[in-house]
Design a protein around this motif. Structure first.
Motif: not given
Length: 306
Positions: A192-212
Motif C-alpha cells: 500500500t506504499t506509494l512509489p517514491p517518485e510521488v513524494y519527490k513532486w508532492m513535497i515541493p508542491a506542498l512546501l511552496i503552497g505553505f509558503v504562499v
C-alpha cells in the motif's frame, strides 16, 4: 428602542428638566414645566356685577395658587427616556417598551426576562464576546471565510506549484493504472506504499503552497486584521485581550500551528492521528466558551465580528 428627543425629568435633580437628544443626556437644563392651571378651578376673580363662574371666588386673586411643579408625564404612545443607563448585566426594567423585532441593548434583558444575544435574538443565551465586549464570530462564518481564502491562495500559488502538481498527478495515475492491470491479470499487488517518485513532486508542491499561504495570512492579518475571505464575511482576527490588528508573532504562531499539522499529516502512520487532531482543531470553536480553535489558543487570538 430609544426615546424621542425632548425635555424630560432630570434623573439627578427632580426639580429640573434635562434635554434628551434621542440617544443620550445633554448638558442642557431648565426648570420644571408644570401643567397649566385648571381654568375651571382657579379662574380669575369675577368683575363687579358679574356672576361667579364655577370655581371662582369673589375677592380672590387672579393668580392661581402656587403648587409644586408636577413631573411631565409622557402622552399615550410616547416613551419616556430611561432614568439612568443600565450597567452590564443589570435588568433594564420595563422603562422602554420594545417594538416588534427590536433587539435589546447589550447586557439588558429582553421580553420574558431572558438575556438575549444582540444581533441574534436567541432567548436565554449570553452573547460571546472578548473581555472588552467585541462580539465573537460564529463558526459558519469562519468556515466560509476559510473556503474563500483557500480558493484565492490556490489561484495565486498555481504558477509556482502547477508544474509540481502536474508531475505528481501523472505518477499517481500511472501507479493506479499499474495496480489495476495487475489485479485484472490475477497478480494483485500487496503493498500500500506509494512509489517514491510521488513524494519527490508532492513535497515541493506542498512546501511552496505553505509558503504562499503563510505570506498571504501574515500580510493581510498584520496590515488589515483580516484576509479577503474574512473581510467578505465581516470578521477579523485580533488578540483576545487587546483590540486592533494582531502582531506578527501571534500570526506566526497561529498559522504555524496549522502548517505543522498539515506537514505531519502527510507522514505515513502518524498522518492518521495528526489528521484527527487537525479536524478537532477546526471544530473546537463549536463548544469552546471563548470560541477559539486550538490555533487561536496557541496564539491567544479571537476571530471577531466587525
Amino acid at each position: 428602542m430609544s426615546s424621542p428627543a425632548g425635555w424630560y425629568d432630570d434623573p439627578q435633580d427632580p426639580t429640573q428638566q434635562r434635554y434628551w437628544d434621542g440617544s443620550t443626556w445633554t448638558d442642557q437644563h431648565r426648570a420644571q414645566q408644570g401643567p397649566p392651571p385648571y381654568q375651571g378651578q382657579f379662574g380669575g376673580a369675577p368683575q363687579y356685577g358679574e356672576a361667579a363662574q364655577h370655581g371662582q371666588v369673589y375677592g380672590g386673586s387672579n393668580a392661581a395658587p402656587s403648587q409644586p411643579a408636577q413631573p411631565v408625564q409622557p402622552q399615550y404612545g410616547q416613551y419616556a427616556p430611561p432614568q439612568q443607563q443600565p450597567q452590564y448585566g443589570q435588568y433594564a426594567g420595563p422603562q422602554q417598551p420594545q417594538q416588534f423585532g427590536q433587539q435589546p441593548q447589550y447586557g439588558q434583558y429582553g421580553p420574558g426576562g431572558h438575556p438575549q444575544q444582540q444581533g441574534y435574538g436567541y432567548p436565554g443565551k449570553r452573547p460571546h464576546t472578548t473581555p472588552d465586549g467585541q462580539m465573537l464570530s460564529g463558526w459558519w462564518r469562519r468556515v466560509f471565510a476559510r473556503i474563500i481564502d483557500s480558493i484565492i491562495v490556490g489561484i495565486v500559488g498555481l504558477p509556482l506549484t502547477g508544474y509540481f502538481y502536474y508531475k505528481y498527478s501523472q505518477i499517481l495515475l500511472d501507479y493506479f493504472k499499474t495496480v489495476m492491470d495487475q489485479a485484472e491479470a490475477g497478480t494483485p499487488t500487496t503493498t500500500t506504499t506509494l512509489p517514491p517518485e510521488v513524494y519527490k513532486w508532492m513535497i515541493p508542491a506542498l512546501l511552496i503552497g505553505f509558503v504562499v499561504s503563510f505570506a498571504y495570512e501574515y500580510l493581510f492579518l498584520t496590515k488589515k486584521g483580516a484576509t479577503p475571505g474574512k473581510m467578505a464575511l465581516g470578521i477579523a482576527v485580533r488578540l483576545r485581550d487587546a483590540p486592533g490588528n494582531p502582531p506578527g508573532s501571534a500570526v506566526a504562531k497561529r498559522y504555524g500551528f496549522e502548517i505543522a499539522l498539515s506537514v505531519l499529516g502527510v507522514i505515513p502512520l502518524v498522518g492518521t492521528l495528526v489528521g484527527f487532531i487537525a479536524l478537532i482543531n477546526y471544530l473546537w470553536p463549536l463548544w469552546d466558551d471563548k470560541k477559539q480553535a486550538l490555533h487561536d489558543k496557541v496564539a491567544k487570538t479571537n476571530v471577531v465580528r466587525t
